[in-house]
Scaffold this active site. Structure first.
Site, PDB file in Angstrom:
ATOM      1  CG  ASP A 129      -2.071   1.019   1.146  1.00 29.59           C
ATOM      2  OD1 ASP A 129      -2.320   1.330  -0.123  1.00 29.59           O
ATOM      3  OD2 ASP A 129      -2.705   1.266   2.020  1.00 29.59           O
ATOM      4  CG  HIS A 136      -4.249  10.861   2.574  1.00 30.59           C
ATOM      5  ND1 HIS A 136      -5.240  10.633   3.234  1.00 30.59           N
ATOM      6  CD2 HIS A 136      -3.453   9.759   2.878  1.00 30.59           C
ATOM      7  CE1 HIS A 136      -4.957   9.672   4.139  1.00 30.59           C
ATOM      8  NE2 HIS A 136      -4.041   8.949   3.840  1.00 30.59           N
ATOM      9  NE  ARG A 145       4.936  14.053  10.314  1.00 31.49           N
ATOM     10  CZ  ARG A 145       4.260  13.144   9.735  1.00 31.49           C
ATOM     11  NH1 ARG A 145       3.741  11.932  10.102  1.00 31.49           N
ATOM     12  NH2 ARG A 145       3.845  13.470   8.399  1.00 31.49           N
ATOM     13  CD  GLU A 202      -6.337   4.867   4.655  1.00 34.30           C
ATOM     14  OE1 GLU A 202      -5.512   3.824   4.162  1.00 34.30           O
ATOM     15  OE2 GLU A 202      -5.573   5.817   5.200  1.00 34.30           O
ATOM     16  CD  GLU A 204      -6.002   2.626  -0.150  1.00 32.05           C
ATOM     17  OE1 GLU A 204      -4.829   2.100  -0.757  1.00 32.05           O
ATOM     18  OE2 GLU A 204      -5.366   3.167   1.042  1.00 32.05           O
ATOM     19  CG  ASP A 236      -5.702   0.057   3.588  1.00 28.84           C
ATOM     20  OD1 ASP A 236      -5.594  -1.261   3.836  1.00 28.84           O
ATOM     21  OD2 ASP A 236      -4.679   0.781   3.660  1.00 28.84           O
ATOM     22  NE  ARG A 240      -7.680   6.884   9.132  1.00 34.88           N
ATOM     23  CZ  ARG A 240      -7.132   6.714   8.444  1.00 34.88           C
ATOM     24  NH1 ARG A 240      -5.811   6.562   8.396  1.00 34.88           N
ATOM     25  NH2 ARG A 240      -7.365   6.833   7.001  1.00 34.88           N
ATOM     26  CD  GLN A 243      -2.717   5.201  10.632  1.00 36.50           C
ATOM     27  OE1 GLN A 243      -4.046   5.442  10.483  1.00 36.50           O
ATOM     28  NE2 GLN A 243      -1.918   5.882   9.670  1.00 36.50           N
ATOM     29  CE1 TYR A 247       3.381   8.308  12.046  1.00 34.82           C
ATOM     30  CE2 TYR A 247       2.119   8.232  14.168  1.00 34.82           C
ATOM     31  CZ  TYR A 247       3.012   9.030  13.011  1.00 34.82           C
ATOM     32  OH  TYR A 247       3.273  10.421  13.079  1.00 34.82           O
ATOM     33  CE  LYS A 256      -3.163   2.821   7.490  1.00 33.68           C
ATOM     34  NZ  LYS A 256      -4.089   3.223   6.497  1.00 33.68           N
ATOM     35  CB  THR A 260      -7.433  -4.549   2.579  1.00 28.46           C
ATOM     36  OG1 THR A 260      -6.612  -4.299   3.680  1.00 28.46           O
ATOM     37  CG2 THR A 260      -7.215  -3.801   1.245  1.00 28.46           C
ATOM     38  CB  THR A 352      -6.397   8.095   1.488  1.00 28.58           C
ATOM     39  OG1 THR A 352      -6.301   7.077   2.432  1.00 28.58           O
ATOM     40  CG2 THR A 352      -7.669   8.933   1.399  1.00 28.58           C
ATOM     41  CD  GLU A 366      -7.273  13.096   3.865  1.00 28.21           C
ATOM     42  OE1 GLU A 366      -6.873  14.211   3.137  1.00 28.21           O
ATOM     43  OE2 GLU A 366      -7.305  12.148   3.348  1.00 28.21           O
TER      44      GLU A 366
HETATM   45 CA    CA Z   1      -3.971   2.821   2.961  1.00 21.92          CA
END
Ligand code: CA
Length: 417
Positions: A129, A136, A145, A202, A204, A236, A240, A243, A247, A256, A260, A352, A366
């Site tokens: 992925d 995105h 961040r 997501e 995709e 996907d 969150r 994640q 992550y 994730k 999927t 995404t 988002e």
């Molecule tokens: Ca993804």
């Protein structure tokens, strides 16, 4: 314009210009085999093969359509794919009598889509992925961040990706169980364990690899598109809260890998050729091995719908494949440049697909700006993340003059864990 003797509605996703491949099983019985969608029918390619329609091609005698997956056909490469597609388009055209006027053959070769079950079309060995939409990546980076560090310094130099999990790829229609995991809310001093409370989708697109490459022999950018057999819609699913805690530094893991979803019909890259367009300007110019010129993207309209239990399905996102910064070819080439081998049936997905406007954002993270700006459904029902019983559906198509090259849809409903 080409027409089929089978009547196809102008808004159907499956005109004679498309002919996506799928694996199906007749409800009346019989082994899984391969067909193409045409209007509201499926053309059984194993029947055409047995009747000798492909006897003058490079697939003759190989029984590629009497298979429970597309892998064997995909491995043969672009020349074989073109030969087969040309013959199928000819057989289905309104001017060609061999199938049109042969009632006995029609009765066994053409099945109504309501009389079959679709299966996972490909035996997927590896799933990768990417993170190829700049909008995105900027939005997510800003939320996680801050605006100053939104894009990592590498992002405009290489297509960022991670190795996903092929074992949990499921066909559209399969329920998705809410994952559990570790998370650490911002006001907590210690991590917690429990069901994810920030479950997301997501939007995709993914593409399946054809012949692939030998280990140690990278795929040059000029040859990368020849590796693309066809495309499917991908959702996907992402947790969150899991994640955000797990992550760093190696990227998403349990957030994730639980599920999927993919759409069942694989749209051939050749069917998208009339919709080829230029992608976004790449600045700075990529390193030589990633440089590509001309029209490297496609105009594919994409939509996502959310249906809460008892509430009408509502469109929550309208995006387009053209927003992707890195092309499919660049992603393939980068994937292999260090020597990694891709194999027939591997799935690569875009990440995404978000555009510049709010309504073009391709995930709830988002769309609701990490939960601070809820989506309002009918009856004033609010959503910031997916709740149990919610159904998320993604659809997409290329709009031609009087016809559509469609992807069908990929749908899944959330169940409690
Ligand atoms: Ca993804």
């Amino acid at each position: 314009m080409k027409h089929s003797f089978i009547e196809v509605d102008p808004e159907s996703h499956f005109p004679i210009q498309n002919l996506p491949y799928g694996v199906f099983q007749p409800r009346s019985g019989g082994a899984p085999r391969i067909g193409v969608a045409i209007g509201e029918y499926v053309l059984d390619l194993s029947v055409l093969d047995d009747a000798g329609y492909f006897s003058q091609t490079s697939i003759a005698g190989k029984e590629v359509f009497q298979q429970p997956s597309l892998n064997k056909f995909m491995a043969l490469g672009r020349t074989a794919w073109k030969e087969v597609r040309t013959i199928i388009q000819q057989v289905l055209s309104s001017e060609e009598p061999t199938l049109r006027d042969n009632e006995a053959l029609r009765n066994v070769a053409l099945l109504r889509q309501g009389d079959i079950d679709l299966l996972l079309p490909v035996q997927i060995g590896d799933y990768t992925d990417f993170y190829a939409s700049k909008n995105h990546a900027e939005n997510v980076g800003t939320m996680f961040r801050g605006k100053e560090n939104a894009l990592m310094p590498n992002w405009t130099h290489l297509p960022v990706g991670y190795h996903g999990r092929a074992s949990s790829i499921v066909l559209s229609g399969t329920d998705v169980s809410r994952p559990q995991g570790q998370m650490k809310p911002s006001d907590a001093t210690e991590p917690l364990f429990g069901p994810s409370l920030q479950l997301d989708f997501e939007l995709e697109l993914g593409w399946f690899i054809g012949p692939g490459n030998k280990q140690g022999e990278p795929i040059a950018i000029e040859q990368a598109e020849d590796q693309i057999f066809g495309l499917v819609l991908v959702n996907d699913w992402s947790a969150r809260d899991i994640q955000a805690w797990e992550y760093q530094p190696l990227g998403p893991f349990l957030a994730k890998n639980f599920a999927t979803s993919i759409s069942p019909w694989v749209v051939p890259l050749d069917a998208l050729e009339p919709f080829r367009i230029e992608g976004p300007l790449q600045d700075p110019e990529p390193l030589p091995y990633l440089r590509q010129h001309g029209k490297c993207s496609y105009d594919i309209h994409l939509e996502a719908y959310l249906e809460a239990e008892g509430i009408n399905s509502q469109r929550i996102s309208t995006s387009n494949f053209r927003y992707l910064y890195w092309s499919m070819a660049q992603q393939i080439t980068h994937h292999t440049v260090g020597g990694c081998n891709l194999r027939p049936g591997d799935l690569l997905a875009s990440g995404t697909i978000s555009g510049p406007e709010k309504e073009t954002r391709g995930c709830l993270l988002e769309l609701t700006w990490r939960g601070t700006d809820p989506i309002i459904l009918d009856n004033g029902v609010e959503r910031v993340w997916l709740e149990d019983g919610d159904r998320l559906t993604i659809t997409g198509w290329c709009q031609g003059d009087g016809y559509r090259i469609g992807f069908g849809d990929v749908t899944g409903r959330i169940t409690s864990c």
